[in-house]
Design a protein around this motif. Structure first.
Motif: not given
Length: 121
Positions: A35-36, A52-56, A76-79
């Motif tokens: 994850h990021i 925000a994170s990729t774990a959401e 990029a999605i998290v950014g």
């Protein structure tokens, strides 16, 4: 001898001292293998204003399959998501804290997406 984690934390500590002198909110990034994570922290360092994170759940739905949080597209999605949340919280300008990670790959993808979404740093 310091191991790689201790070296990264040492670099991160030095960066945070310089950012604290700027007196602006900071966008900090942490990446793991899967994850990021990105957080906007207040200028005094006491409060997380947006994260925000990729774990959401919403981000995982956008990514599709499980285990897709550790790539540049996910970063990029998290950014983009962290920039939207920060702007909703009234934050336009931040200092980028890469937490000792190299400005390359996922960290770079997150930063560029946040800039494109309107966050200034």
């Amino acid at each position: 001898m310091l191991n790689s984690k201790e070296q990264r934390l040492r670099r991160a500590r030095q960066t945070r001292v310089r950012i604290a002198l700027q007196r602006v909110a900071r966008l900090t990034v942490f990446r793991s293998n899967l994850h990021i994570y990105a957080s906007v922290i207040s200028d005094d360092g006491q409060k997380v204003l947006a994260s925000a994170s990729t774990a959401e759940k919403e981000v995982r739905e956008q990514l599709g399959a499980a285990g897709k949080g550790g790539n540049a597209a996910a970063a990029a999605i998290v950014g983009k998501r962290i920039a939207e949340k920060a702007k909703a919280a009234g934050i336009e300008k931040v200092a980028f804290d890469r937490a000792g990670f190299a400005y390359h790959g996922r960290v770079k993808a997150l930063a560029e997406a946040a800039r494109e979404a309107g966050l200034q740093f």
